[in-house]
Design an enzyme around this catalytic site. Structure first.
Site, PDB file in Angstrom:
ATOM      1  N   CYS A  19       0.828  -1.012  -0.103  1.00 19.83           N
ATOM      2  CA  CYS A  19       0.102  -0.038  -0.043  1.00 19.83           C
ATOM      3  C   CYS A  19       0.832   1.407   0.022  1.00 19.83           C
ATOM      4  CB  CYS A  19      -0.666   0.137   1.331  1.00 19.83           C
ATOM      5  SG  CYS A  19      -2.022  -1.282   1.479  1.00 19.83           S
ATOM      6  N   GLY A  46       0.276   0.293  -5.079  1.00 17.69           N
ATOM      7  CA  GLY A  46      -0.934  -0.408  -4.958  1.00 17.69           C
ATOM      8  C   GLY A  46      -1.947   0.068  -6.151  1.00 17.69           C
ATOM      9  N   ASN A 120      -0.133   0.733   5.693  1.00 18.30           N
ATOM     10  CA  ASN A 120       1.021   0.106   4.885  1.00 18.30           C
ATOM     11  C   ASN A 120       1.724  -1.082   5.602  1.00 18.30           C
ATOM     12  OD1 ASN A 120       4.148   1.219   3.233  1.00 18.30           O
ATOM     13  ND2 ASN A 120       2.653  -0.487   2.750  1.00 18.30           N
ATOM     14  N   GLY A 121       1.569  -2.095   5.220  1.00 14.15           N
ATOM     15  CA  GLY A 121       2.403  -3.220   6.081  1.00 14.15           C
ATOM     16  C   GLY A 121       1.375  -4.324   6.262  1.00 14.15           C
ATOM     17  N   CYS A 254      12.599  -2.540   4.974  1.00 12.59           N
ATOM     18  CA  CYS A 254      12.507  -3.304   3.707  1.00 12.59           C
ATOM     19  C   CYS A 254      13.538  -3.111   2.618  1.00 12.59           C
ATOM     20  CB  CYS A 254      11.405  -3.571   3.378  1.00 12.59           C
ATOM     21  SG  CYS A 254      10.935  -4.378   1.745  1.00 12.59           S
ATOM     22  N   TYR A 260      13.269  -2.749  -5.584  1.00  9.98           N
ATOM     23  CA  TYR A 260      12.056  -2.757  -6.830  1.00  9.98           C
ATOM     24  C   TYR A 260      10.677  -1.943  -6.566  1.00  9.98           C
ATOM     25  CZ  TYR A 260       8.043  -4.510  -9.385  1.00  9.98           C
ATOM     26  OH  TYR A 260       7.001  -4.619 -10.056  1.00  9.98           O
ATOM     27  N   SER A 301      11.853  -1.061 -13.835  1.00 11.66           N
ATOM     28  CA  SER A 301      12.764  -1.056 -12.537  1.00 11.66           C
ATOM     29  C   SER A 301      14.438  -1.596 -12.841  1.00 11.66           C
ATOM     30  CB  SER A 301      12.246  -1.777 -11.452  1.00 11.66           C
ATOM     31  OG  SER A 301      11.898  -3.199 -12.057  1.00 11.66           O
ATOM     32  N   ASP A 363      17.721  -7.426 -14.776  1.00 11.44           N
ATOM     33  CA  ASP A 363      16.563  -7.436 -14.228  1.00 11.44           C
ATOM     34  C   ASP A 363      16.601  -7.193 -12.685  1.00 11.44           C
ATOM     35  OD1 ASP A 363      13.824  -7.452 -13.998  1.00 11.44           O
ATOM     36  OD2 ASP A 363      13.431  -9.382 -14.607  1.00 11.44           O
ATOM     37  N   ASP A 364      15.545  -6.589 -11.872  1.00 12.49           N
ATOM     38  CA  ASP A 364      15.797  -6.388 -10.742  1.00 12.49           C
ATOM     39  C   ASP A 364      15.797  -7.574  -9.601  1.00 12.49           C
ATOM     40  OD1 ASP A 364      13.057  -6.236  -9.689  1.00 12.49           O
ATOM     41  OD2 ASP A 364      13.036  -4.882 -11.391  1.00 12.49           O
ATOM     42  N   CYS A 452      15.791  -5.338   6.460  1.00 11.81           N
ATOM     43  CA  CYS A 452      15.029  -6.522   6.462  1.00 11.81           C
ATOM     44  C   CYS A 452      15.712  -7.146   5.033  1.00 11.81           C
ATOM     45  CB  CYS A 452      13.470  -6.423   6.779  1.00 11.81           C
ATOM     46  SG  CYS A 452      12.832  -8.091   6.269  1.00 11.81           S
ATOM     47  N   CYS A 455      13.529 -12.232   2.812  1.00  7.80           N
ATOM     48  CA  CYS A 455      13.239 -12.799   1.689  1.00  7.80           C
ATOM     49  C   CYS A 455      14.531 -13.478   1.014  1.00  7.80           C
ATOM     50  CB  CYS A 455      12.335 -12.208   0.659  1.00  7.80           C
ATOM     51  SG  CYS A 455      12.937 -10.568   0.446  1.00  7.80           S
TER      52      CYS A 455
HETATM   53 FE1  SF4 Z   1      11.135  -6.531   2.168  1.00  5.61          FE
HETATM   54 FE2  SF4 Z   1      11.820  -9.097   1.703  1.00  5.61          FE
HETATM   55 FE3  SF4 Z   1      11.650  -8.284   4.280  1.00  5.61          FE
HETATM   56 FE4  SF4 Z   1       9.598  -8.710   3.188  1.00  5.61          FE
HETATM   57  S1  SF4 Z   1      10.906 -10.259   3.539  1.00  5.61           S
HETATM   58  S2  SF4 Z   1       9.892  -6.999   4.260  1.00  5.61           S
HETATM   59  S3  SF4 Z   1      10.057  -7.895   1.105  1.00  5.61           S
HETATM   60  S4  SF4 Z   1      12.996  -7.535   2.596  1.00  5.61           S
END
Ligand code: SF4
Length: 462
Positions: A19, A46, A120-121, A254, A260, A301, A363-364, A452, A455
């Site tokens: 969002c 979004g 957002n989140g 993040c 991206y 991107s 690509d990103d 973070c 992923c």
């Molecule tokens: Fe961002 Fe990946 Fe962490 Fe989710 S897991 S907040 S997409 S860095």
């Protein structure tokens, strides 16, 4: 099925942002219209629904609908949204269903008046909290986290709203950048990890809150600062008051915002998104100094990283793929034959550019691997001699629980396939991803322990 509208995610091999939020406190200004333009600047965050809530000092009214900002709001609707404080929201569904009931802002009556909220989140403990509240008799009109947050605030039994907000923050876990309105005040709240961005700016005598600084630029507001992780700002006739109810916490912004999601003209927590993407391309050149005839980006991107990769390697940069910028996410269902062309509706290779060439394509990210294979195939069919794919982020091996739709782990190609298998799957001559240390190096001055990157590595901060 001609004439039926459907959702085709032509660039669907990307994570989807949850969002964008925008708020303005500016008595005497056309706050609804300013919010409309702010949401336009945040549309990339979004595209499923859009909404604006406005307070005239006595009551809050809200208008929202499914679709893009420009589809939901007409001149007539904006004319009726008169007031001095406004909150806007664009949504992509990651928690709750993609239905109008979950479109935000959500608007509530409570003991002391009205509240509107945009989020957002994504909360990581929403199921437990929802069950607790339902056991205590709460009923919900939506499955959105925002309704849960408001329920916690008003049921805290606190003497005032601010105390209720602080008590609710003790209970909720996960990522949240919130903008809230009452009839006379605006609140900006960022979770203690600072996972999703939120910043504040000045617009003449008023204040603006936004998910990204590009929205401040768009409405002519001057950036003041980012809201700090765990901070609550209250904006009213007395100006800005800041509360920091939480002890300092491990920050976890993040990393994908830089890879991206965010717009390149935004600056998040002191780091320019465009500069970060240039740095990702330079880092890619250090790790994989390939030889080729040209560097092409997967638009949009991949453009910044491809430019810096080409400059670092001394290779020509070329736009070998043309993007149809007028393809939205929702349009009339195409005939089956057209549908099979899939990604061609959005991207088309330029034969005269790539034919006979050894192409390095940037690509990103690759999430499921569905689109990359089609793009590689298109470039080959356009006559490229070799196609080498470089990805300016590490392999996505884990799902996100913090408000980004990266698909379930079973759908993530890098969760179950090695590099060679993925390369074979997409049909490239070679495939390489940026390393995790390379990502950290490119995102300096953000420290690795302030980001973070779950992923990419499974190291979940919450
Ligand atoms: Fe961002 Fe990946 Fe962490 Fe989710 S897991 S907040 S997409 S860095």
């Amino acid at each position: 099925m001609a004439g039926e509208y459907c959702r085709l995610f032509l660039n669907d091999d990307k994570p989807h942002e949850a969002c964008g939020v925008f708020g303005i406190y500016a008595p005497g200004q056309d706050v609804a219209r300013i919010t409309y333009y702010g949401l336009y600047a945040l549309q990339h965050r979004g595209q499923e629904s859009a909404g604006i809530a406005v307070s005239d000092g006595n009551r809050i009214i809200c208008r929202k609908g499914m679709g893009l900002v420009g589809e939901v709001f007409t001149e007539d609707i904006l004319e009726k949204l008169q007031g001095s404080i406004a909150l806007g929201h664009v949504r992509y569904t990651t928690a709750g269903d993609s239905i109008i009931e979950n479109a935000e802002p959500l608007n509530f009556y409570y003991r002391d008046g009205m509240i509107a909220i945009g989020h957002n989140g994504s909360l990581t403990n929403s199921a437990e909290l929802r069950r607790e509240l339902e056991d205590a008799g709460a009923v919900f009109q939506s499955t959105a986290d925002s309704e849960l947050i408001v329920s916690l605030i008003v049921r805290a039994g606190a003497k005032d709203l601010v105390s209720g907000i602080l008590q609710a923050m003790e209970k909720i876990e996960g990522s949240y950048s919130l903008v809230m309105l009452t009839e006379k005040r605006m609140f900006g709240i960022r979770d203690p990890y600072g996972m999703r961005p939120l910043c504040v700016g000045r617009l003449q005598d008023g204040y603006v809150l936004a998910s990204e600084s590009c929205a401040l630029d768009t409405v002519g507001a001057q950036f003041i600062r980012d809201i700090e992780p765990g901070e609550v700002v209250i904006i009213d006739e007395h100006g800005i008051t800041s509360l920091r109810p939480h002890k300092p916490h491990r920050k976890a912004l993040c990393a994908f915002e830089f890879v991206y999601f965010a717009r390149p003209d935004s600056v998040i927590d002191g780091l320019s998104v465009q500069k970060a993407r240039y740095a990702l391309g330079r880092q890619l050149a250090k790790e994989y100094p390939l030889d080729g005839d040209m560097v092409i980006p997967v638009p949009d991107s991949g453009v910044s990283s491809a430019l810096s990769y080409a400059a670092e390697r001394g290779l020509p940069f070329s736009e070998g793929l043309m993007k149809n910028r007028y393809v939205g996410r929702t349009f009339i269902r195409p005939a089956q034959t057209i549908r099979e062309l899939g990604v061609r509706l959005k991207l088309n290779p330029i034969k005269e550019i790539v034919s006979g060439k050894r192409v390095i394509m940037i690509d990103d990210s690759i999430v499921r691997g569905t689109t990359s294979g089609k793009i590689v195939q298109m470039i080959r069919e356009a006559g490229a001699r070799e196609v080498h794919l470089l990805v300016s982020s590490p392999p996505v091996t884990h799902s996100c629980y913090y408000g980004i739709d990266t698909s379930s782990r079973g759908e993530l190609i890098a969760a179950s396939h090695c590099l060679e298998e993925i390369c074979q799957h997409i049909g490239a001559d070679s495939l390489n991803y940026l390393s995790l240390p390379g990502l950290h190096a490119a995102l300096a001055p953000c420290q690795p322990d302030e980001l973070c990157d779950a992923c990419f590595c499974g190291n979940y901060p919450i």
